[in-house]
Every structure is written in structure tokens, then in C-alpha cells.
Design a protein around this motif. Structure first.
Motif, PDB file in Angstrom:
ATOM      1  N   PHE A 204       0.839  -1.204   0.000  1.00 39.13           N
ATOM      2  CA  PHE A 204       0.000   0.000   0.000  1.00 39.13           C
ATOM      3  C   PHE A 204       0.873   1.254   0.000  1.00 39.13           C
ATOM      4  O   PHE A 204       2.044   1.230   0.375  1.00 39.13           O
ATOM      5  CB  PHE A 204      -0.930   0.014   1.217  1.00 39.13           C
ATOM      6  N   TRP A 205       0.218   2.357  -0.462  1.00 43.89           N
ATOM      7  CA  TRP A 205       0.826   3.684  -0.364  1.00 43.89           C
ATOM      8  C   TRP A 205       0.397   4.297   0.957  1.00 43.89           C
ATOM      9  O   TRP A 205      -0.760   4.199   1.351  1.00 43.89           O
ATOM     10  CB  TRP A 205       0.366   4.588  -1.509  1.00 43.89           C
ATOM     11  N   LEU A 206       1.332   4.914   1.641  1.00 47.48           N
ATOM     12  CA  LEU A 206       1.029   5.535   2.926  1.00 47.48           C
ATOM     13  C   LEU A 206       0.429   6.925   2.726  1.00 47.48           C
ATOM     14  O   LEU A 206       0.867   7.674   1.837  1.00 47.48           O
ATOM     15  CB  LEU A 206       2.293   5.647   3.773  1.00 47.48           C
ATOM     16  N   PRO A 207      -0.552   7.307   3.549  1.00 48.79           N
ATOM     17  CA  PRO A 207      -1.121   8.657   3.456  1.00 48.79           C
ATOM     18  C   PRO A 207      -0.247   9.667   4.199  1.00 48.79           C
ATOM     19  O   PRO A 207       0.639   9.294   4.966  1.00 48.79           O
ATOM     20  CB  PRO A 207      -2.471   8.493   4.148  1.00 48.79           C
ATOM     21  N   LYS A 208      -0.529  10.948   3.980  1.00 50.94           N
ATOM     22  CA  LYS A 208       0.164  11.997   4.717  1.00 50.94           C
ATOM     23  C   LYS A 208      -0.669  12.420   5.921  1.00 50.94           C
ATOM     24  O   LYS A 208      -1.894  12.346   5.901  1.00 50.94           O
ATOM     25  CB  LYS A 208       0.413  13.203   3.816  1.00 50.94           C
ATOM     26  N   GLU A 270      -9.893 -19.707   3.456  1.00 53.62           N
ATOM     27  CA  GLU A 270      -9.793 -19.101   4.785  1.00 53.62           C
ATOM     28  C   GLU A 270      -8.769 -17.969   4.783  1.00 53.62           C
ATOM     29  O   GLU A 270      -9.015 -16.876   5.309  1.00 53.62           O
ATOM     30  CB  GLU A 270      -9.371 -20.147   5.820  1.00 53.62           C
ATOM     31  N   VAL A 271      -7.617 -18.245   4.197  1.00 52.15           N
ATOM     32  CA  VAL A 271      -6.537 -17.258   4.189  1.00 52.15           C
ATOM     33  C   VAL A 271      -6.944 -16.025   3.389  1.00 52.15           C
ATOM     34  O   VAL A 271      -6.714 -14.884   3.810  1.00 52.15           O
ATOM     35  CB  VAL A 271      -5.248 -17.880   3.618  1.00 52.15           C
ATOM     36  N   ASN A 272      -7.558 -16.245   2.236  1.00 52.18           N
ATOM     37  CA  ASN A 272      -7.972 -15.116   1.402  1.00 52.18           C
ATOM     38  C   ASN A 272      -8.977 -14.227   2.130  1.00 52.18           C
ATOM     39  O   ASN A 272      -8.914 -12.993   2.036  1.00 52.18           O
ATOM     40  CB  ASN A 272      -8.575 -15.619   0.091  1.00 52.18           C
ATOM     41  N   LEU A 273      -9.896 -14.851   2.863  1.00 49.96           N
ATOM     42  CA  LEU A 273     -10.900 -14.083   3.593  1.00 49.96           C
ATOM     43  C   LEU A 273     -10.242 -13.253   4.698  1.00 49.96           C
ATOM     44  O   LEU A 273     -10.524 -12.053   4.838  1.00 49.96           O
ATOM     45  CB  LEU A 273     -11.940 -15.029   4.195  1.00 49.96           C
ATOM     46  N   MET A 274      -9.350 -13.877   5.481  1.00 51.40           N
ATOM     47  CA  MET A 274      -8.677 -13.151   6.560  1.00 51.40           C
ATOM     48  C   MET A 274      -7.811 -12.030   6.007  1.00 51.40           C
ATOM     49  O   MET A 274      -7.755 -10.923   6.569  1.00 51.40           O
ATOM     50  CB  MET A 274      -7.831 -14.121   7.394  1.00 51.40           C
ATOM     51  N   ASN A 275      -7.149 -12.301   4.901  1.00 54.73           N
ATOM     52  CA  ASN A 275      -6.267 -11.293   4.320  1.00 54.73           C
ATOM     53  C   ASN A 275      -7.060 -10.111   3.766  1.00 54.73           C
ATOM     54  O   ASN A 275      -6.648  -8.953   3.903  1.00 54.73           O
ATOM     55  CB  ASN A 275      -5.422 -11.926   3.218  1.00 54.73           C
ATOM     56  N   GLU A 276      -8.209 -10.399   3.156  1.00 54.40           N
ATOM     57  CA  GLU A 276      -9.034  -9.322   2.614  1.00 54.40           C
ATOM     58  C   GLU A 276      -9.606  -8.459   3.738  1.00 54.40           C
ATOM     59  O   GLU A 276      -9.682  -7.225   3.612  1.00 54.40           O
ATOM     60  CB  GLU A 276     -10.171  -9.912   1.767  1.00 54.40           C
ATOM     61  N   GLU A 277      -9.981  -9.088   4.839  1.00 54.99           N
ATOM     62  CA  GLU A 277     -10.478  -8.324   5.992  1.00 54.99           C
ATOM     63  C   GLU A 277      -9.388  -7.412   6.547  1.00 54.99           C
ATOM     64  O   GLU A 277      -9.656  -6.273   6.955  1.00 54.99           O
ATOM     65  CB  GLU A 277     -10.970  -9.288   7.077  1.00 54.99           C
ATOM     66  N   THR A 278      -8.153  -7.903   6.542  1.00 51.88           N
ATOM     67  CA  THR A 278      -7.028  -7.091   7.014  1.00 51.88           C
ATOM     68  C   THR A 278      -6.798  -5.904   6.087  1.00 51.88           C
ATOM     69  O   THR A 278      -6.574  -4.768   6.539  1.00 51.88           O
ATOM     70  CB  THR A 278      -5.753  -7.952   7.097  1.00 51.88           C
ATOM     71  N   ARG A 279      -6.850  -6.126   4.801  1.00 51.11           N
ATOM     72  CA  ARG A 279      -6.655  -5.052   3.823  1.00 51.11           C
ATOM     73  C   ARG A 279      -7.721  -3.966   4.007  1.00 51.11           C
ATOM     74  O   ARG A 279      -7.418  -2.764   3.999  1.00 51.11           O
ATOM     75  CB  ARG A 279      -6.708  -5.622   2.403  1.00 51.11           C
ATOM     76  N   GLU A 280      -8.972  -4.396   4.167  1.00 55.96           N
ATOM     77  CA  GLU A 280     -10.064  -3.429   4.329  1.00 55.96           C
ATOM     78  C   GLU A 280      -9.904  -2.612   5.612  1.00 55.96           C
ATOM     79  O   GLU A 280     -10.146  -1.399   5.621  1.00 55.96           O
ATOM     80  CB  GLU A 280     -11.403  -4.171   4.338  1.00 55.96           C
ATOM     81  N   GLU A 281      -9.466  -3.274   6.683  1.00 52.92           N
ATOM     82  CA  GLU A 281      -9.308  -2.554   7.950  1.00 52.92           C
ATOM     83  C   GLU A 281      -8.139  -1.581   7.893  1.00 52.92           C
ATOM     84  O   GLU A 281      -8.172  -0.520   8.524  1.00 52.92           O
ATOM     85  CB  GLU A 281      -9.127  -3.544   9.101  1.00 52.92           C
ATOM     86  N   VAL A 283      -7.321   0.156   5.318  1.00 51.71           N
ATOM     87  CA  VAL A 283      -7.861   1.334   4.634  1.00 51.71           C
ATOM     88  C   VAL A 283      -8.700   2.157   5.602  1.00 51.71           C
ATOM     89  O   VAL A 283      -8.573   3.393   5.686  1.00 51.71           O
ATOM     90  CB  VAL A 283      -8.694   0.909   3.408  1.00 51.71           C
ATOM     91  N   GLN A 284      -9.565   1.482   6.360  1.00 50.93           N
ATOM     92  CA  GLN A 284     -10.465   2.187   7.273  1.00 50.93           C
ATOM     93  C   GLN A 284      -9.710   2.853   8.425  1.00 50.93           C
ATOM     94  O   GLN A 284     -10.022   3.980   8.815  1.00 50.93           O
ATOM     95  CB  GLN A 284     -11.500   1.206   7.829  1.00 50.93           C
TER      96      GLN A 284
END
Length: 291
Positions: A204-208, A270-281, A283-284
Motif C-alpha cells: 500500500f501507499w502511505l497517506p500523509k 480461509e486465508v484469502n478471507l482473513m487477508n481481505e479483511e485485514t486489507r479493508e481494515e 484502509v479504514q
């Protein structure tokens, strides 16, 4: 590991001088707080040797036992300290150390004993020892001497000290095992899974921030989020890449997450679901821009 202590009779003018020296050597051994159950020797089943006087046998045996007790005290107190530093609160850590001497038979010593330690609710055999046989001394060109000797399995002691459950791990080339231990440091073994892991990269790109500086994220920040989503199924989170774009100046990070169960194989779904939840969090919570 083996060890021995020898007194050469030719170094002393009289037997009394020899006995006085052995007694002085005994007195010089540091005292311990061990609770000791001692035992002598059976004159039939575990007899002394004819070439040693009763007094020589008694003093050499005393020196042997006090030395081994000192060794046991040091080793097992180190094990207690390491366990406490690792966060253990088991009851045995606050109990005084207890040992007992048990008569034994070995072809190279007589009389012979084994020392056992009360450890985690059971008696553990630590090492065998005794007064060295005359034939062994003769074959070692120490004929006119008296001595004691012991033998101890270092692998067994290491298992106790480091909390290693399986002796076969000592032959492992797995870095998850090898990298847990450093020279001159006792650390408690941390179990790892025998089931294969599944790795995912998150970039990911980091925000300022409000001051125009790029946000600083650390492995612990990402680990916290992954733990919330994956619990004990996450084995590690590591920063594997970090760079600044030469044209835009944007700052990027890539973290590698290893998902792994201690008791089963986990599926890609299982891994894909956990990883996608991590990615979304991510961002949030941090406002990163996923790549």
C-alpha cells in the motif's frame, strides 16, 4: 558429557595428608539450598573397592555428591529463571529444588549412584556417577590414585533448560527452531506448527498526516490488525519492502503475512478471507491506498 576428579596418592607423604586435602576440597564446595535425600552404599549389591580404605571411599563419595549437587542446583535454577522470564507462573517454579540419590550399577565405578531431581511433579534421572574402578585408573596410567567420575546426557539437560519437548528437534535444520537460541543465553522454546503456512503480501501507499508527513507504520501496527482478524492463525508479519517513488514522492510499504495453524491445515479460502479483511481494515483505520 563426562567429568572426573583425581587425587594422586604420590602427591602426599601420608594417607592423612591425602584425606585432609579431600576434606578441604569438600569444605571449599559452595553450599546449596537443595533438599537432599542421601543414601549410602550396599556392601553386597553396591560395594566399595578393596584398594580404597573406608575413609577414602567416604570422602571421595562425599566430594562427588556435593559437586554433582552443585551442578544440578545451578542447571535447574537457571531453568527456573528462564521459565519465569518467559512468563510462566507454574507452581513448581516457586518450590524448593529436591534431589535424591539412588544406588546404581556401572561397570567403570563402584560404589555407584544416580541423582534424580523432583521436577514438574516427577523424579527425573539426571546423571550416573561413582568412585572410579581400579582397572579404569590403571588403564589411564593413574594406578596409584583415587577418583570419582560422572556422565550426563547434555541433550536431556538442554531439553529441561530450554523446554524442548522432542529430542529429535536437536537435529532439525528448521530456522524456526535454530533462530530461537543464542549463545550464552537460556530461552524457552516456542512451539511452531508442523503444518504448512500460507503467505500473503499486502502492499500500500502511505497517506500523509496533517503536517504533510507520510504516516509511519510498523510491523506491530499491522500485526494488531491481523491478530484481530486471524487470531492464532497468524504466525508472523514482516516488513519486506519499502520505497519512495522517484517521481511522485509517494511512500510505499509491503508486509508479508504468514498464516499458519498449530493443529491443522488451513485452506486458501480461509486465508484469502482473513487477508481481505485485514486489507479493508488498513484502509479504514489508517487511510492507506492499496496497491
Amino acid at each position: 558429557m563426562e567429568g572426573a576428579r583425581v587425587w594422586k596418592r604420590d602427591d602426599f607423604k601420608t594417607e592423612e595428608e591425602l584425606l585432609a586435602q579431600i576434606q578441604a576440597d569438600i569444605d571449599a564446595i559452595p553450599k546449596t539450598d537443595l533438599i537432599v535425600e542421601d543414601v549410602g552404599y550396599d556392601p553386597v549389591q553396591n560395594p566399595k573397592q578393596d584398594f580404597m580404605t573406608d575413609r577414602e571411599t567416604d570422602l571421595v563419595s562425599q566430594h562427588l555428591k556435593r559437586t554433582i549437587e552443585l551442578l544440578v542446583d545451578a542447571v535447574f535454577n537457571e531453568a527456573k529463571t528462564a521459565a519465569k522470564l518467559a512468563g510462566s507462573t507454574e507452581e513448581y517454579l516457586n518450590e524448593p529444588l529436591k534431589v535424591r540419590w539412588v544406588e546404581a550399577y556401572f561397570p567403570w565405578t563402584a560404589p555407584s549412584w544416580e541423582i534424580e531431581v523432583w521436577w514438574k511433579g516427577e523424579w527425573l534421572e539426571c546423571c550416573g556417577c561413582g568412585d572410579v574402578q581400579k582397572l579404569v585408573l590403571d588403564n589411564s596410567r593413574l594406578g596409584n590414585s583415587i577418583a570419582w567420575a560422572f556422565g550426563i546426557g547434555l541433550d536431556r539437560i538442554a531439553m529441561l533448560l530450554f523446554g524442548i519437548p522432542d529430542i529429535r528437534l536437536f537435529w532439525s535444520l528448521d530456522k524456526r527452531f535454530i533462530n530461537q537460541f543464542k549463545q550464552n543465553r537460556i530461552s524457552i522454546f516456542k512451539p511452531y506448527s508442523k503444518y504448512p503456512g500460507s503467505v500473503r503480501d499486502i502492499s500500500f501507499w502511505l497517506p500523509k498526516d496533517n503536517e504533510g508527513q507520510y504516516l509511519k507504520l510498523h510491523e506491530n501496527d499491522l500485526m494488531e490488525i491481523v491478530r484481530e482478524n486471524a487470531g492464532d492463525l497468524v504466525e508472523s508479519v514482516k516488513l519486506v519492502d519499502e520505497f519512495t517513488h522517484p517521481n511522485t514522492g509517494k511512500h510505499s510499504q509491503t508486509y508479508r503475512v504468514n498464516y499458519q495453524s498449530m493443529d491443522r491445515n488451513i485452506t486458501n479460502d480461509e486465508v484469502n478471507l482473513m487477508n481481505e479483511e485485514t486489507r479493508e481494515e488498513l484502509v479504514q483505520k489508517y487511510g492507506v491506498q492499496l496497491r
